[in-house]
Write a protein that holds these residues in place. Structure first.
Motif, short mmCIF file in Angstrom:
data_model
loop_
_atom_site.label_atom_id
_atom_site.label_comp_id
_atom_site.label_asym_id
_atom_site.label_seq_id
_atom_site.Cartn_x
_atom_site.Cartn_y
_atom_site.Cartn_z
N UNK A 149 0.76 -1.41 0.01
CA UNK A 149 -0.12 0.07 -0.20
C UNK A 149 0.57 1.46 0.19
N UNK A 150 -0.02 2.61 -0.02
CA UNK A 150 1.20 3.69 -0.45
C UNK A 150 1.91 4.52 0.70
N UNK A 151 1.08 3.27 2.07
CA UNK A 151 0.78 4.11 3.49
C UNK A 151 1.60 3.06 4.08
N UNK A 152 2.28 2.12 4.51
CA UNK A 152 3.31 1.18 5.69
C UNK A 152 2.57 1.23 6.67
N UNK A 153 2.05 2.01 7.19
CA UNK A 153 0.59 1.64 8.74
C UNK A 153 -0.44 1.18 8.33
N UNK A 154 -0.77 1.57 6.84
CA UNK A 154 -2.42 1.19 6.32
C UNK A 154 -2.06 -0.47 6.12
N UNK A 155 -0.79 -0.67 5.26
CA UNK A 155 -0.59 -2.44 5.57
C UNK A 155 -0.26 -2.77 6.11
N UNK A 156 -0.10 -2.82 7.10
CA UNK A 156 0.48 -3.36 9.05
C UNK A 156 -0.87 -3.82 9.11
N UNK A 157 -1.89 -2.49 9.70
CA UNK A 157 -2.97 -2.49 10.25
C UNK A 157 -4.22 -3.54 9.41
N UNK A 158 -3.84 -3.88 8.65
CA UNK A 158 -5.18 -4.52 7.21
C UNK A 158 -4.37 -5.91 8.17
N UNK A 159 -2.97 -6.26 7.30
CA UNK A 159 -2.74 -7.57 7.78
C UNK A 159 -2.40 -8.40 9.31
N UNK A 160 -2.31 -7.13 10.11
CA UNK A 160 -2.45 -7.54 11.20
C UNK A 160 -3.53 -7.52 12.26
N UNK A 161 -5.21 -7.15 11.47
CA UNK A 161 -5.75 -7.03 12.39
C UNK A 161 -7.27 -7.23 10.82
N UNK A 162 -7.02 -6.62 10.55
CA UNK A 162 -8.40 -6.95 9.25
C UNK A 162 -8.25 -8.21 8.91
N UNK A 163 -7.75 -8.89 7.63
CA UNK A 163 -7.00 -9.95 6.78
C UNK A 163 -7.79 -11.14 7.92
N UNK A 164 -7.23 -10.73 8.96
CA UNK A 164 -7.56 -12.48 9.90
C UNK A 164 -8.95 -12.90 9.78
N UNK A 165 -9.32 -11.83 9.83
CA UNK A 165 -11.21 -11.90 9.87
C UNK A 165 -11.33 -12.78 8.55
N UNK A 166 -11.00 -14.19 8.36
CA UNK A 166 -11.68 -14.35 7.03
C UNK A 166 -10.92 -14.63 5.88
N UNK A 167 -9.07 -14.59 6.32
CA UNK A 167 -8.35 -15.07 5.83
C UNK A 167 -6.98 -15.43 6.64
N UNK A 168 -6.29 -16.45 5.76
CA UNK A 168 -5.14 -16.81 6.61
C UNK A 168 -3.68 -15.77 6.09
N UNK A 169 -3.26 -15.07 7.19
CA UNK A 169 -2.30 -14.06 6.01
C UNK A 169 -1.33 -14.77 6.74
N UNK A 170 -0.19 -14.89 5.81
CA UNK A 170 1.18 -15.28 5.79
C UNK A 170 1.76 -13.98 4.57
N UNK A 171 2.99 -14.86 4.44
CA UNK A 171 4.79 -14.63 3.95
C UNK A 171 4.63 -15.85 3.40
N UNK A 172 5.33 -15.36 1.49
CA UNK A 172 6.11 -16.27 0.67
C UNK A 172 6.45 -17.33 1.34
N UNK A 173 7.86 -16.86 2.41
CA UNK A 173 8.46 -18.36 2.71
C UNK A 173 7.28 -18.99 3.68
N UNK A 174 6.48 -18.53 4.06
CA UNK A 174 5.72 -19.46 4.85
C UNK A 174 4.64 -20.40 4.39
N UNK A 175 4.43 -20.30 3.01
CA UNK A 175 3.22 -20.96 2.47
C UNK A 175 3.75 -22.11 1.82
N UNK A 176 2.85 -22.96 2.25
CA UNK A 176 3.30 -24.06 1.55
C UNK A 176 2.32 -24.84 0.97
#
Length: 182
Positions: A155-182
């Motif tokens: 996202x253009x704003x790193x804090x918005x991206x971080x908030x979405x990944x840590x607080x929003x997407x977790x309600x309905x999605x698995x949030x992973x890094x590429x390295x964690x993808x199996x």
């Protein structure tokens, strides 16, 4: 992952990426995700944002898109639609054109997914607060399993991206890094 999984590459158009400082980090990570998906025979589907000449799809009631309708009227759409060459589609890859914030709305994405037996979506792309969020929410509502690759979205704003990944997407999605993808 498996045959019922697709990697969605959302809005990695060169024209769109110009809005993102240090877009090369995102493009590099998504390139790795594409390579991994192809190695595992996972379908890669590209989604682009585009409009017809004069952008008749943009309603005066849509404040989000109306902000840049005037700009869109003077753009060469063939150039606008080009996907960054570092992650460009290969022969056989599917390109979906979206006309709204979600990759589903106003496109044939769901038809392509159903026809291919896809029920798990891995999301990558730009912008986290836009197409990634809207697509993730709609996919979850449509009962797709959703994985968001946090380091393959931006996202253009790193804090918005971080908030979405840590607080929003977790309600309905698995949030992973590429390295964690199996």
């Amino acid at each position: 992952m498996g045959q019922n999984t697709a990697l969605l590459v959302l809005d990695l158009q060169s024209s769109v990426l110009q809005m993102l400082p240090n877009a090369s980090v995102l493009v590099n990570n998504v390139s790795k995700a594409i390579s991994k998906a192809k190695h595992e025979n996972i379908k890669v589907i590209y989604v682009i944002l585009s409009f017809r000449p004069n952008a008749p799809e943009i309603s005066p009631n849509n404040d989000g898109f109306m902000q840049f309708k005037e700009t869109m009227l003077n753009i060469n759409m063939d150039e606008w639609e080009k996907i960054d060459e570092r992650v460009a589609p290969l022969e056989g890859d599917i390109i979906i054109t979206r006309r709204r914030m979600s990759a589903f709305t106003g496109s044939d994405l769901e038809i392509v997914l159903r026809s291919s037996g896809i029920n798990h979506l891995i999301l990558t792309g730009f912008a986290s607060r836009g197409v990634v969020l809207s697509t993730a929410r709609e996919a979850a509502d449509k009962d797709y399993k959703v994985t968001v690759l946090s380091d393959c979205c931006a996202d253009t704003e790193a804090d918005v991206h971080k908030f979405l990944m840590e607080k929003v997407f977790i309600w309905g999605a698995d949030v992973k890094t590429l390295q964690q993808l199996d």
